[in-house]
Design a protein around this motif. Sequence first.
Motif, mmCIF file in Angstrom:
data_model
loop_
_atom_site.group_PDB
_atom_site.id
_atom_site.type_symbol
_atom_site.label_atom_id
_atom_site.label_comp_id
_atom_site.label_asym_id
_atom_site.label_seq_id
_atom_site.Cartn_x
_atom_site.Cartn_y
_atom_site.Cartn_z
ATOM 1 N N ALA A 513 0.840 -1.195 0.000
ATOM 2 C CA ALA A 513 0.000 0.000 0.000
ATOM 3 C C ALA A 513 0.875 1.246 0.000
ATOM 4 C CB ALA A 513 -0.914 -0.010 1.221
ATOM 5 N N GLY A 514 0.436 2.253 -0.729
ATOM 6 C CA GLY A 514 1.188 3.494 -0.809
ATOM 7 C C GLY A 514 2.141 3.484 -1.982
ATOM 8 N N GLY A 515 2.710 4.617 -2.293
ATOM 9 C CA GLY A 515 3.615 4.720 -3.417
ATOM 10 C C GLY A 515 4.457 5.971 -3.323
ATOM 11 N N ASN A 516 5.493 6.001 -4.140
ATOM 12 C CA ASN A 516 6.373 7.166 -4.187
ATOM 13 C C ASN A 516 6.977 7.211 -5.578
ATOM 14 O OD1 ASN A 516 8.022 9.331 -3.656
ATOM 15 N ND2 ASN A 516 9.472 8.181 -2.398
ATOM 16 N N ASP A 517 6.555 8.179 -6.367
ATOM 17 C CA ASP A 517 7.086 8.318 -7.719
ATOM 18 C C ASP A 517 7.543 9.751 -7.924
ATOM 19 O OD1 ASP A 517 4.292 9.192 -9.723
ATOM 20 O OD2 ASP A 517 4.298 9.011 -7.554
ATOM 21 N N SER A 518 8.417 9.940 -8.897
ATOM 22 C CA SER A 518 9.001 11.256 -9.127
ATOM 23 C C SER A 518 9.371 11.404 -10.590
ATOM 24 C CB SER A 518 10.235 11.439 -8.242
ATOM 25 O OG SER A 518 10.812 12.714 -8.440
ATOM 26 N N CYS A 519 9.297 12.641 -11.069
ATOM 27 C CA CYS A 519 9.689 12.934 -12.443
ATOM 28 C C CYS A 519 11.215 12.917 -12.576
ATOM 29 C CB CYS A 519 9.176 14.313 -12.853
ATOM 30 S SG CYS A 519 7.465 14.312 -13.401
ATOM 31 N N VAL A 520 11.679 12.407 -13.698
ATOM 32 C CA VAL A 520 13.111 12.455 -14.010
ATOM 33 C C VAL A 520 13.288 13.108 -15.378
ATOM 34 C CG1 VAL A 520 13.661 10.430 -12.615
ATOM 35 C CG2 VAL A 520 13.069 10.128 -15.009
ATOM 36 N N PHE A 521 14.492 13.651 -15.575
ATOM 37 C CA PHE A 521 14.774 14.418 -16.786
ATOM 38 C C PHE A 521 16.117 13.960 -17.350
ATOM 39 C CE2 PHE A 521 12.222 16.863 -13.877
ATOM 40 C CZ PHE A 521 11.235 17.416 -14.672
ATOM 41 N N TYR A 522 16.334 14.294 -18.638
ATOM 42 C CA TYR A 522 17.620 14.010 -19.245
ATOM 43 C C TYR A 522 18.699 14.862 -18.575
ATOM 44 C CZ TYR A 522 15.072 11.736 -23.062
ATOM 45 O OH TYR A 522 14.265 10.912 -23.794
ATOM 46 N N ARG A 576 15.390 -2.043 -15.796
ATOM 47 C CA ARG A 576 15.568 -2.158 -17.247
ATOM 48 C C ARG A 576 14.711 -1.137 -17.996
ATOM 49 N NH1 ARG A 576 16.818 -6.563 -20.775
ATOM 50 N NH2 ARG A 576 16.758 -8.059 -19.048
ATOM 51 N N GLU A 577 13.453 -0.959 -17.574
ATOM 52 C CA GLU A 577 12.557 -0.028 -18.256
ATOM 53 C C GLU A 577 13.068 1.399 -18.154
ATOM 54 O OE1 GLU A 577 9.219 1.370 -20.399
ATOM 55 O OE2 GLU A 577 10.220 -0.584 -20.242
ATOM 56 N N PHE A 578 13.592 1.783 -16.987
ATOM 57 C CA PHE A 578 14.177 3.117 -16.814
ATOM 58 C C PHE A 578 15.345 3.297 -17.781
ATOM 59 C CE2 PHE A 578 16.735 6.454 -15.103
ATOM 60 C CZ PHE A 578 15.933 7.253 -14.302
ATOM 61 N N ALA A 579 16.235 2.291 -17.836
ATOM 62 C CA ALA A 579 17.400 2.381 -18.725
ATOM 63 C C ALA A 579 16.963 2.512 -20.178
ATOM 64 C CB ALA A 579 18.282 1.153 -18.533
ATOM 65 N N ARG A 580 15.948 1.752 -20.574
ATOM 66 C CA ARG A 580 15.474 1.826 -21.962
ATOM 67 C C ARG A 580 14.873 3.188 -22.268
ATOM 68 N NH1 ARG A 580 11.152 2.050 -24.750
ATOM 69 N NH2 ARG A 580 9.860 2.106 -22.864
ATOM 70 N N LYS A 581 14.084 3.709 -21.341
ATOM 71 C CA LYS A 581 13.344 4.941 -21.609
ATOM 72 C C LYS A 581 14.229 6.184 -21.574
ATOM 73 C CE LYS A 581 8.650 6.493 -20.732
ATOM 74 N NZ LYS A 581 7.409 6.205 -19.974
ATOM 75 N N ILE A 582 15.208 6.203 -20.684
ATOM 76 C CA ILE A 582 16.043 7.396 -20.531
ATOM 77 C C ILE A 582 17.345 7.295 -21.321
ATOM 78 C CG2 ILE A 582 17.248 8.855 -18.845
ATOM 79 C CD1 ILE A 582 14.213 9.006 -18.699
ATOM 80 N N PHE A 583 17.936 6.091 -21.391
ATOM 81 C CA PHE A 583 19.259 5.956 -22.012
ATOM 82 C C PHE A 583 19.256 5.088 -23.259
ATOM 83 C CE2 PHE A 583 19.948 6.458 -17.388
ATOM 84 C CZ PHE A 583 20.558 7.700 -17.404
ATOM 85 N N GLY A 584 18.143 4.467 -23.586
ATOM 86 C CA GLY A 584 18.052 3.680 -24.806
ATOM 87 C C GLY A 584 18.307 2.204 -24.614
ATOM 88 N N SER A 585 19.171 1.828 -23.653
ATOM 89 C CA SER A 585 19.455 0.413 -23.414
ATOM 90 C C SER A 585 20.125 0.261 -22.058
ATOM 91 C CB SER A 585 20.355 -0.168 -24.511
ATOM 92 O OG SER A 585 21.648 0.391 -24.412
ATOM 93 N N VAL A 586 20.241 -0.996 -21.618
ATOM 94 C CA VAL A 586 20.901 -1.279 -20.343
ATOM 95 C C VAL A 586 22.373 -0.905 -20.408
ATOM 96 C CG1 VAL A 586 21.593 -3.141 -18.779
ATOM 97 C CG2 VAL A 586 19.262 -3.082 -19.685
ATOM 98 N N ASP A 587 23.044 -1.271 -21.487
ATOM 99 C CA ASP A 587 24.485 -1.019 -21.594
ATOM 100 C C ASP A 587 24.799 0.470 -21.583
ATOM 101 O OD1 ASP A 587 24.940 -3.729 -21.701
ATOM 102 O OD2 ASP A 587 24.859 -3.817 -23.900
ATOM 103 N N ASN A 588 23.907 1.274 -22.172
ATOM 104 C CA ASN A 588 24.162 2.712 -22.232
ATOM 105 C C ASN A 588 23.941 3.416 -20.896
ATOM 106 O OD1 ASN A 588 24.798 2.621 -24.934
ATOM 107 N ND2 ASN A 588 22.719 3.123 -25.627
ATOM 108 N N ALA A 589 23.289 2.744 -19.954
ATOM 109 C CA ALA A 589 22.901 3.422 -18.716
ATOM 110 C C ALA A 589 24.042 3.531 -17.718
ATOM 111 C CB ALA A 589 21.730 2.673 -18.075
ATOM 112 N N ILE A 590 24.908 2.528 -17.630
ATOM 113 C CA ILE A 590 25.945 2.506 -16.605
ATOM 114 C C ILE A 590 26.907 3.685 -16.793
ATOM 115 C CG2 ILE A 590 27.821 1.176 -15.572
ATOM 116 C CD1 ILE A 590 25.035 0.035 -15.143
ATOM 117 N N GLY A 591 27.087 4.449 -15.722
ATOM 118 C CA GLY A 591 27.982 5.598 -15.753
ATOM 119 C C GLY A 591 27.347 6.868 -16.271
ATOM 120 N N ARG A 592 26.142 6.764 -16.833
ATOM 121 C CA ARG A 592 25.435 7.959 -17.327
ATOM 122 C C ARG A 592 24.660 8.618 -16.189
ATOM 123 N NH1 ARG A 592 24.143 7.217 -22.812
ATOM 124 N NH2 ARG A 592 23.014 9.211 -22.722
ATOM 125 N N SER A 593 24.185 9.825 -16.433
ATOM 126 C CA SER A 593 23.484 10.580 -15.392
ATOM 127 C C SER A 593 22.130 11.050 -15.888
ATOM 128 C CB SER A 593 24.308 11.797 -14.942
ATOM 129 O OG SER A 593 25.530 11.387 -14.364
#
Length: 811
Positions: A513-522, A576-593
Motif C-alpha cells: 500500500a502506498g507509493g512514491n514516484d518522481s519525475c526524471v529528466f535528461y 531495465r525499463e528506466f534504462a530503456r526509456k532514458i538511455f536507450g538500453s541497459v548497456d548505455n545506462a551505466i555511468g550515465r546521469s
Amino acid sequence: MFNDTRYAVRRLRKSPGFALTAVLTLALGIGANAIVFSVLNALVLHPLNAPQAQSLFMLQRVWNDGKPSPSQSYPDYLDLRDRNRSFVSLATYDIIGAVGVNTGGGTPSAAWPYAVSGNYFDTLEIHPYLGRFFSTADEHGDASVPYIVLTYAYWKSHFDGDPHVVGRTVQVNEHNFTILGVGPPEFRGTELFFAPAFFVPIVDMPLINTGWNPLHARGTHFTWIVGHLQPGVTAERAAADLNTIAASLAATYPKDDSGLNFDLAQPGLVGDYFRRPARAFMTGLMLLAGLILLAACANLGSLFAARTADRSREIAVRMALGSRRGLVVRQLLTEAVLVSLAGGALGLFGGVAILRWLSAWNPIPMIPINIPVNPDMNTYALALALALVSGFLFGVVPVRQVLRADPWQIIRSGSLTWGMRRFTVRDVLLVGQIAICAVLVTSSLVAVRGLVRSLNSNFGFEPRGATLGVAELGMAGITGDEQQTVEKEMLTAAADIPGVTAVGYADRLPLTAGGNDSCVFYDRDTDFRETNCRADAQQFNVSPDYFKAAETAMLAGRTFTMDDAKGAPLVAVVNREFARKIFGSVDNAIGRSYKIWSGTRVEVVGVVENGKYESLTEDQQPAMFYSFLQQPSGGVWLVVRSQRDEEEVAAAVRRALRGLEPGLPERVETWDQELSWALFPSRVATVALGVLGLLGALLAVTGIFGMASYVVSKRMRELGIRVALGARRQEVLRAALGRVFRLLAGGSVAGIVLGMLASKLLSYIVYQATPKDPLVLGGVVATMLLLGLAAASVPARRALSVDPMILLREE
C-alpha cells in the motif's frame, strides 16, 4: 384471488419435492442478485453518508495522457480554496500510514488516521457526537493544532465509550495531542473502503510524519480535495472555474504546475482511481448474477411445463366442465408467483446474512479496510421485483400448452403434450440454461487461472523464503541521525541470525500500500517543469544487500555500498525499463546521469530487472533505487532471506528487533502474507466468479436431470418395447438421452463463445487472465461434460433397468 391462492397452496403441498426444488432454485438466483446489487449500490450507486452528498465532488488532476489523479499539493489546495467561485468551500484530507498511539503507558498501538484541513468537518456539515471539532480558526501555521478527533468506532473499541474522554491527552508518534471530540456513529470519513481511527489536523503533518513536511512543496502531490458545489452550479461550470485558476497557477509556478488541469469526480473511491474499475467489475458481476436468475427461470419454466403436462387430465376435466382457459392460466400463474415469493424471501434472508458478514469483514488485517454493504430499501425492493418478474417469466411457459389444448383429445389420450416437434420450448429453455452455465464456468476458470498465474509469475523479486520485519521508528520517536544508526544495527542484528543468507532494507516494498514516484529528466535538461518530465519513475530507498535479499536480478553495474552515504555524489540503481526509456538500453545506462525535479544530477551505477511496483496489472514502469544513507526516510522494511523454517526465522527476527529497542512497534510476517494487498482484487474476483460458476453448475445439473428424467419417464413404454425387440444398451441410451446430450453440446458451444467474450473484462482485474487459454477451454469442455454425465446418470440407470414384461403387464 384468495381462492386461487388457497388452491395453489394446496396443490404445492401435495408436491413437496417439486415445491422445495423450485423455491431453492429461485432462492439461489434472487439471493445472488441481492448480494451483488447491495455491493454495487454501496460502492457505486449510493453517495457518501454525508449531508447533501449529491453536491459533493472530488477534484482530480488530469495529466497529459488523460489519466486522472486524485492527489494534489497542499499549496495548490490553498489557492483553489481561496480563489474558486463554484464551491461553498473546499476541504482537503489524506490517509496517512500507521502511527503509534499511546493512551497512557505501555507499547504504542498502531492506528491509521486521516490528516484533514481545519474546515473538513464544516465543509462536510458533520456535527460531533461528543465535544467539538477543530476548525480553521485553530490553525496558526505548521504543527499548531495539537488536537485529534476520534471516530465513534475507535472511541468505543479503544476508550470503552468513556463519555469523559474529551480533554484527555494521548501520544501520537511520541507527540502529545488532546482529544477534542468524537465523531458521529454514521461518519467514518470520505472514503467508503477505509475506516480511520481518528482525525488529525493536516498542519500537524511535520509532527506525525517526522522528517517530512510536504505542506510547502507545491510539486508534492499527497492530499485529496472535496467540496460542495454552490447551489445552481454544474460540475462542468465548476471544472471550468478551476481550470481558469489552474492556468494562472501554471503561469505563476511553471516548474510545479505547468499543464495543470482539473476535472470532478464522485468521492468515496478515491475519485475515478478505484471507482472506474469497481464500477466495471461490479457491473459485469451484476450481469452474471442476472444470468444466474435467467438460468433459474429457464429451469423452473421447464419444470412447470413438465408438471403441467403431468396434470393434463385434471386440466382437461376442468375445461370440459366449463372452466375458462383464462382461469386455468391464472391458477398456474398464482402457483408460480407463490413459489417465486417464497424463493425470493429465502434468497433475501440468506443474502442479508452474507452481506452482514461482508460488512464486518476486514480482508487485510493490518489495514482498517472494510466496506459497509448492509442492505437497504433498494435491496428489498429489487428482491421483490425480481421475485414477481421471475414468477411471471417461468409461470407463462406452460400457458401456450393450456391455450392450445383440446380437452376431449386429452381425456382420450391421457396426456397434454407439445407433439413430436423436432425442437420444443423446453428444448430452448434447456439450451439457454446450459449456455448460461457455460458462460459462468468460463468466467470462473478464467479468474482461477489468472490467480494461479499471478501467484507463480515474475514480480521482479522472490517472496518465497523471505521474512519481513516492519519497524515503525517514527512511532518510537527515532529520527534523524539516530534513525540511520538504528537501521544499521537492525541490518547487523538480522544478519547475525543463524541460517540467514541475506538481509536488506527498504523504505517501502513493491506491491504494498502506498507509493512514491518522481519525475526524471535528461542530463541535458534545464527546464524542470512537469510538462517536460521524461519519465515518471517509482522510487525506493534501499540498503546495499536489498537486491540480494529480494532476489532481484542485477543486469549490469554494481549495487550500493556503505560508502554511498550523505556527502558522496548521489547515485542510483535503475530498472531495465528506466534504462530503456532514458538511455536507450541497459548497456548505455551505466555511468550515465539523469536529473530529478530539483535539478540534482544522479549517476546510474547499476541496472536491475523489471518488476511490479504498484499493481499486478500495471504496464511496465521505470523505477529507481537510492541508497538509504543518501535518501533517509521514515519507513523500515527488513527483508530477511533464509532457508530455515519461516516461523523460526520470524521469531528470531522479532527477538532481534525487540532487543535493539524495547517498546519499538514492530510487525513480522512472510513476504507472501504481505502480498495479500496486491492479490486482494484477484482473489475477490476469483471467489465471486467461482461462487457464481458453482451456482450456474448446480442449476445446469438440475436442469439436465429434470429434462432427462422427464424424457425417460414419458418414454418408458417405448424403451420397454425396444428392449423386448432386442435393442442393445447403447441403442437404449441413445434413444433415451441422445436428444438431451445434443442439447447439452449445443448449449455448451454457445456458452463457451459467449463466455470468452464476457471474460475480457477480467483482464483488467485478474492478473494475466485470458479466456483464450487452452487450459480454460479444456476445463470448460470437461466441466460441462462431467455435469452432463452426473445429471444424466440416474435417468440413464433407470432407462437401462427397464423390464418390458412388467411394463406390458401394467399396460
